[in-house]
Design a protein around this motif. Structure first.
Motif, PDB file in Angstrom:
ATOM      1  N   ASP A  77       0.286 -10.332   0.993  1.00 15.34           N
ATOM      2  CA  ASP A  77       1.663 -10.546   1.439  1.00 15.34           C
ATOM      3  C   ASP A  77       2.368 -11.398   0.393  1.00 15.34           C
ATOM      4  O   ASP A  77       1.813 -12.417  -0.068  1.00 15.34           O
ATOM      5  CB  ASP A  77       1.711 -11.254   2.785  1.00 15.34           C
ATOM      6  N   ARG A  80      -5.411  -6.704   0.405  1.00 17.63           N
ATOM      7  CA  ARG A  80      -4.154  -6.595   1.143  1.00 17.63           C
ATOM      8  C   ARG A  80      -3.434  -7.929   0.983  1.00 17.63           C
ATOM      9  O   ARG A  80      -3.924  -8.965   1.471  1.00 17.63           O
ATOM     10  CB  ARG A  80      -4.397  -6.292   2.621  1.00 17.63           C
ATOM     11  N   ARG A 129       4.301  -6.121   1.671  1.00 15.23           N
ATOM     12  CA  ARG A 129       2.876  -6.090   2.007  1.00 15.23           C
ATOM     13  C   ARG A 129       2.254  -4.988   1.202  1.00 15.23           C
ATOM     14  O   ARG A 129       2.424  -3.806   1.489  1.00 15.23           O
ATOM     15  CB  ARG A 129       2.686  -5.809   3.490  1.00 15.23           C
TER      16      ARG A 129
END
Length: 554
Positions: free
Chosen positions: A526, A524, A532
């Motif tokens: 950013d 995950r 995201r």
């Protein structure tokens, strides 16, 4: 021999006459229903005019048009014929409570102890024929001590067993055989013995006297024993064309040559082998209708009529412990046309306050045309509903809260949305037994599924998933380290934060093309652009850089 009396009702033109009832003009010309058999179309049911024109059941359609050029046809609809037979099943309940359907076009009734209520068996048959004539139906009835004998009398009483000749020319036989053929008695060559009485076509010939089943069946053809066509042909080649011809034959020889099925059918017809009648109770039907003295065409008038009809229907459903799941509103117009609308509920109900708003929505969609002279409501799908206790004023608030908490409010919402959009368009998500992200949830119709009680605890998943898209510019060589930069959808993005990895393995017992890349390490991340993303490194990707984007978080 038992003391039973069985009535067999055969409707030889059931499908065609059902269609004529819906379209009366079809009775003015030869008419037939057509069925698909393999790659050909054959006649399935004929009107009396079609039979008089020389057509027969099972005849190819192209041959039928060659014989009768003005033949009118319609496609056979099996489920409509079955529904019509179900209506006749309910009608036959007036003669006896022991009625069994015999699809596709017959009924079997156990008349034991019931015939005297109608003045005897002959009077009962006359009543049956009168009722069927009023309905526009052709019927053949047979009454006997056994089901097989009644079946045979209903279909074959009054007809012959065919010619005594086998069809072979005499000059085909050997010369010595020809010289002896003239001296043979005609019944030894396959004909009927002179002592056999000629069958009559009146109604009395279709009622076998108690204990006289053998005498009633003797002159009938062997096809009346419900035998396969090949067995009937084999018996005819041996000169055994009538049931009476079989009675005097050695049973062991018949069973050895034609199988035990022939002997068993003969025993059933004569009462030596049991053949019970298994009645099937007619399906519960809940319907109300209102015939109007003058045609109506306003929506308010239709709604006012529904307010009178709906309480009656709901009261019948409540007494039977049933709740309607699909309701049909029929509007019969003065020009003999009919328009209908269906209303479906997320949960079965028999309360008028839950059905009325849905019917009001559908009533506004009906075109009145030249006017509506009859309205009809029918519960075409209904299910059991458990009884609920009523509460007083002190517990009314708590009962309403419990009802809303139980999901009744949500069910009403689903029903109202489904009335406008269709129940299939209202869906809900359920957890699935799979760790693969694409298969972790199931999309089910909200009206036919319960809400999920709980969801398994898993790592966070993005709300939006798509097919994996290759990423460029990623410098990381494996999935143990997240990339510092990447190129996605034509943009160069810098990774400002990364969490992971989460390793997911494919389902080895399934060959999924999207998972042939093997193990995946998910991250995950950013980016500096505010995206995201959910990215992964595929360890088995041979012709790609190895990094892919699978979804985006909200």
């Amino acid at each position: 021999m038992s003391n039973r009396r069985i009535l067999s009702l055969w409707f030889p033109r059931l499908g065609a006459e059902r269609a004529i009832r819906r379209e009366p003009h079809l009775d003015r010309t030869p008419f037939a229903l057509v069925r698909e058999v393999g790659n050909a179309q054959v006649l399935a049911s004929l009107s009396p005019r079609a039979s008089a024109a020389g057509l027969s059941r099972g005849q190819p359609l192209r041959d039928a048009h060659a014989v009768c050029a003005d033949l009118v046809t319609r496609t056979e609809v099996a489920h409509r014929d079955a529904a019509f037979l179900g209506a006749l099943h309910r009608w036959a309940g007036k003669f006896s409570p022991w009625v069994a359907p015999e699809p596709p076009e017959a009924l079997v009734i156990d008349l034991t102890g019931c015939a005297h209520l109608f003045g005897g068996e002959a009077a009962l048959v006359a009543q049956v024929e009168t009722d069927c004539a009023d309905l526009g139906l052709s019927v053949r009835a047979g009454i006997a001590d056994t089901l097989g004998a009644a079946w045979a009398l209903a279909r074959h009483a009054g007809g012959g067993a065919g010619s005594h000749r086998s069809g072979d020319a005499i000059d085909q036989e050997a010369r010595a055989t020809r010289s002896r053929a003239v001296k043979r008695r005609h019944w030894e060559r396959g004909g009927a013995a002179p002592t056999a009485p000629a069958p009559t076509a009146d109604a009395a010939s279709r009622i076998a006297t108690v204990g006289q089943t053998h005498g009633a069946l003797a002159p009938l053809p062997v096809a009346a024993l419900r035998l396969p066509a090949e067995t009937v042909e084999a018996l005819a080649r041996l000169g055994l064309r009538r049931i009476g011809d079989l009675s005097g034959q050695p049973r062991a020889a018949l069973a050895r040559r034609f199988g035990t099925g022939l002997v068993h059918r003969l025993d059933q017809a004569l009462g030596s082998a049991p053949e019970p009648v298994s009645p099937a109770p007619p399906t519960d039907r809940f319907a109300v209708r209102m015939t109007l003295p003058d045609p109506i065409g306003l929506e308010d008038d239709v709604t006012a009529a529904l307010d009178r009809m709906l309480p009656q229907l709901c009261a019948r459903l409540e007494r039977a412990g049933r709740g309607v799941r699909t309701l049909r509103l029929e509007a019969h117009r003065t020009d003999q046309s009919m328009e209908w609308r269906h209303v479906s509920l997320a949960r079965p109900a028999h309360r008028a306050d839950r059905l009325r708003p849905l019917l009001q929505v559908k009533a506004a969609e009906i075109d009145a045309g030249f006017g509506i002279d009859m309205l009809r409501l029918e519960a075409i799908r209904h299910e059991p509903v458990h009884a609920r206790s009523t509460v007083g004023h002190l517990d009314a608030g708590r009962a309403v809260s419990d009802r809303l908490r139980a999901g009744a409010g949500l069910d009403d919402l689903v029903g109202r949305l489904g009335a406008r959009l269709g129940l299939e368009a209202i869906t809900r998500v359920h957890p699935a037994e799979s760790h693969v992200p694409e298969k972790s949830a199931l999309i089910l119709a909200a009206a036919w599924s319960e809400p999920a009680r709980s969801w398994p605890r898993r790592a966070s998943r993005p709300l939006v998933l798509w097919r994996p898209e290759p990423l460029g510019g990623a410098e990381a060589l494996d999935g143990s380290v997240a990339p510092a930069r990447l190129r996605w959808r034509g943009r160069d993005l810098a990774v400002v934060h990364a969490a992971g990895p989460e390793r997911i393995a494919p389902e080895w017992w399934l060959d999924d093309p999207d998972w042939r890349t093997g193990l995946r390490d998910y991250w995950r991340i950013d980016t500096d652009a505010g995206e995201r993303l959910w990215v992964f490194f595929a360890h088995g990707a041979a012709l790609s850089p190895g990094w892919f984007c699978h979804g985006r978080f909200a």
